[in-house]
Design a protein around this motif. Structure first.
Motif, mmCIF file in Angstrom:
data_model
loop_
_atom_site.group_PDB
_atom_site.id
_atom_site.type_symbol
_atom_site.label_atom_id
_atom_site.label_comp_id
_atom_site.label_asym_id
_atom_site.label_seq_id
_atom_site.Cartn_x
_atom_site.Cartn_y
_atom_site.Cartn_z
ATOM 1 N N ALA A 81 -23.549 52.143 -37.830
ATOM 2 C CA ALA A 81 -22.364 51.301 -37.605
ATOM 3 C C ALA A 81 -22.257 50.903 -36.134
ATOM 4 O O ALA A 81 -21.572 49.937 -35.795
ATOM 5 C CB ALA A 81 -21.105 52.046 -38.034
ATOM 6 N N THR A 82 -22.914 51.667 -35.246
ATOM 7 C CA THR A 82 -22.709 51.436 -33.825
ATOM 8 C C THR A 82 -23.965 51.073 -33.042
ATOM 9 O O THR A 82 -23.956 50.148 -32.241
ATOM 10 C CB THR A 82 -22.128 52.709 -33.176
ATOM 11 O OG1 THR A 82 -22.867 53.820 -33.684
ATOM 12 C CG2 THR A 82 -20.669 52.883 -33.481
ATOM 13 N N VAL A 83 -25.063 51.800 -33.274
ATOM 14 C CA VAL A 83 -26.232 51.661 -32.384
ATOM 15 C C VAL A 83 -26.838 50.256 -32.362
ATOM 16 O O VAL A 83 -27.109 49.738 -31.283
ATOM 17 C CB VAL A 83 -27.297 52.733 -32.683
ATOM 18 C CG1 VAL A 83 -28.514 52.560 -31.775
ATOM 19 C CG2 VAL A 83 -26.709 54.122 -32.485
ATOM 20 N N PRO A 84 -27.040 49.579 -33.515
ATOM 21 C CA PRO A 84 -27.639 48.236 -33.425
ATOM 22 C C PRO A 84 -26.844 47.297 -32.508
ATOM 23 O O PRO A 84 -27.424 46.591 -31.685
ATOM 24 C CB PRO A 84 -27.623 47.745 -34.884
ATOM 25 C CG PRO A 84 -27.694 49.011 -35.679
ATOM 26 C CD PRO A 84 -26.884 50.013 -34.918
ATOM 27 N N LYS A 85 -25.507 47.331 -32.613
ATOM 28 C CA LYS A 85 -24.676 46.481 -31.751
ATOM 29 C C LYS A 85 -24.794 46.935 -30.294
ATOM 30 O O LYS A 85 -24.913 46.114 -29.384
ATOM 31 C CB LYS A 85 -23.209 46.552 -32.205
ATOM 32 C CG LYS A 85 -22.300 45.561 -31.480
ATOM 33 C CD LYS A 85 -22.621 44.129 -31.840
ATOM 34 C CE LYS A 85 -22.217 43.165 -30.754
ATOM 35 N NZ LYS A 85 -22.679 41.794 -31.026
ATOM 36 N N THR A 86 -24.764 48.263 -30.089
ATOM 37 C CA THR A 86 -24.888 48.809 -28.733
ATOM 38 C C THR A 86 -26.191 48.340 -28.089
ATOM 39 O O THR A 86 -26.202 47.914 -26.934
ATOM 40 C CB THR A 86 -24.850 50.347 -28.795
ATOM 41 O OG1 THR A 86 -23.552 50.748 -29.227
ATOM 42 C CG2 THR A 86 -25.135 50.977 -27.439
ATOM 43 N N HIS A 181 -17.068 48.453 -22.876
ATOM 44 C CA HIS A 181 -17.598 49.454 -23.805
ATOM 45 C C HIS A 181 -18.815 48.864 -24.498
ATOM 46 O O HIS A 181 -19.088 47.679 -24.367
ATOM 47 C CB HIS A 181 -16.533 49.815 -24.858
ATOM 48 C CG HIS A 181 -16.657 51.239 -25.363
ATOM 49 N ND1 HIS A 181 -17.844 51.749 -25.803
ATOM 50 C CD2 HIS A 181 -15.748 52.244 -25.476
ATOM 51 C CE1 HIS A 181 -17.667 53.013 -26.166
ATOM 52 N NE2 HIS A 181 -16.397 53.345 -25.975
ATOM 53 N N THR A 182 -19.544 49.692 -25.256
ATOM 54 C CA THR A 182 -20.701 49.169 -25.992
ATOM 55 C C THR A 182 -20.379 49.017 -27.468
ATOM 56 O O THR A 182 -21.173 48.477 -28.224
ATOM 57 C CB THR A 182 -21.900 50.120 -25.850
ATOM 58 O OG1 THR A 182 -21.460 51.430 -26.204
ATOM 59 C CG2 THR A 182 -22.419 50.151 -24.426
ATOM 60 N N TYR A 183 -19.230 49.556 -27.911
ATOM 61 C CA TYR A 183 -18.802 49.343 -29.293
ATOM 62 C C TYR A 183 -17.284 49.431 -29.353
ATOM 63 O O TYR A 183 -16.638 49.784 -28.362
ATOM 64 C CB TYR A 183 -19.466 50.331 -30.265
ATOM 65 C CG TYR A 183 -19.206 51.804 -30.013
ATOM 66 C CD1 TYR A 183 -18.067 52.431 -30.513
ATOM 67 C CD2 TYR A 183 -20.115 52.577 -29.299
ATOM 68 C CE1 TYR A 183 -17.835 53.788 -30.303
ATOM 69 C CE2 TYR A 183 -19.889 53.941 -29.081
ATOM 70 C CZ TYR A 183 -18.752 54.534 -29.585
ATOM 71 O OH TYR A 183 -18.511 55.875 -29.376
ATOM 72 N N CYS A 184 -16.701 49.093 -30.511
ATOM 73 C CA CYS A 184 -15.241 49.040 -30.623
ATOM 74 C C CYS A 184 -14.669 50.398 -30.968
ATOM 75 O O CYS A 184 -15.045 50.998 -31.974
ATOM 76 C CB CYS A 184 -14.832 48.038 -31.689
ATOM 77 S SG CYS A 184 -15.227 46.371 -31.194
#
Length: 312
Positions: A81-86, A181-184
């Motif tokens: 849920a987070t790493v690909p966007k980060t 930030h790197t994610y929401c």
């Protein structure tokens, strides 16, 4: 001009947020992305191997391993849920995330986190029964009970985290859309609002305490009872074997709760903790436990080690 100011407030939701990454460390983003990418790959591989091993091997269809499967599934969801966007932020591929996408990401992170906390509590209960009431173990922890535990964990997560979406939707953002930030993350998004966010802060504290906080207390109680039980065992061999099975679980619990509580408290009350420290921590938090959990269980549990070797 009064007409302008009302207009500003009425368009209260930004169409998208811009994720800055780790403020003050922009020059090192590419370097930071290397360990993040490697840990994420390790987490994907480790948890997938663990899932496949437990699903394929009939001898591992016991409550402890089924809970372990749930944990692996949660770890895969949390990091995906987070790493690909980060990574896309760190590599400057795409730093935008839509308002609804941001809320969906925030919901997913906390939803999985609260569910994972419930599973760790179920695992502590599993160890408690196995050690303190072994004769009734199969009678108490039947397949249907394990299934119900999983369902209850998901329902509880949903009920606790769903209101957070509305708490963020009701805030006016006055055009502020650049997020350091790197994610929401709930408080990260709320801080961009140009209104009082004390409800968000207190809701976050209450939700955190009523889920992960109470789970951690219950886990501590179950371990006190387990150690009391082991203290009374006649032979040291049985107690050391029992302790060994608890060891992996205790490692995973420590890795899960320590950074979570630290980052949770620092975000709300640590005004003088440098921002890049907080955000680096938040990033490690989503890749380190998911990467280490399968390793801890794989290395420490003989049955899993043997089956993985067999599979490979």
């Amino acid at each position: 001009h009064p007409a302008m100011s009302t207009l500003n407030l009425s368009g209260s939701h930004p169409a998208f947020f811009i994720l800055v990454g780790i403020p003050g460390m922009e020059k090192s983003h590419t370097w930071i992305s290397i360990p993040v990418c490697m840990m994420y790959s390790a987490a994907l591989l480790g948890n997938s191997v663990l899932l496949v091993t437990v699903v394929k091997e009939r001898s591992l269809h016991e409550p402890m391993y089924i809970f372990l499967c749930m944990l692996a599934a949660c770890d895969l969801l949390l990091s995906t849920a987070t790493v690909p966007k980060t990574l896309s932020v760190l590599w400057s591929l795409s730093t935008q995330i839509s308002f609804s996408g941001c809320l969906a990401q925030m919901f997913s992170i906390y939803f999985v986190f609260v569910a994972e906390s419930a599973i760790l509590l179920a695992m502590a209960f599993d160890r408690y029964i196995a050690i303190c009431d072994p004769l009734r173990y199969t009678a108490i922890l039947t397949r249907s009970v394990v299934g119900k535990v999983g369902v209850v964990a998901l329902i509880r997560s949903f009920c606790i985290m769903f209101p957070a979406i509305f708490l963020l939707k009701r805030l006016p953002y006055c055009g502020h859309n650049v997020m350091p930030h790197t994610y929401c993350e709930h408080i990260g998004v709320a801080r961009l609002a140009c209104a009082d966010i004390s409800i968000n802060i207190w809701y976050g504290v209450a939700a955190g305490f009523l889920s992960a906080g109470l789970d951690a207390i219950s886990i501590a109680i179950s371990y006190v009872l387990i150690f009391r039980c082991l203290w009374g065992l006649p032979s040291p061999r049985t107690s050391s074997k029992a302790l060994h099975t608890c060891g992996s679980h205790l490692c995973v619990i420590t890795m899960f709760y320590t950074p979570a509580f630290f980052s949770f408290l620092a975000h709300r009350f640590g005004q003088h903790v440098p921002q890049h420290v907080l955000i680096s921590l938040a990033n490690f938090y989503i890749v380190v436990p998911p990467m280490l959990n399968p390793i801890v269980y794989g290395v420490r549990t003989r049955q899993i080690r043997e089956q993985v070797a067999h599979l490979l």
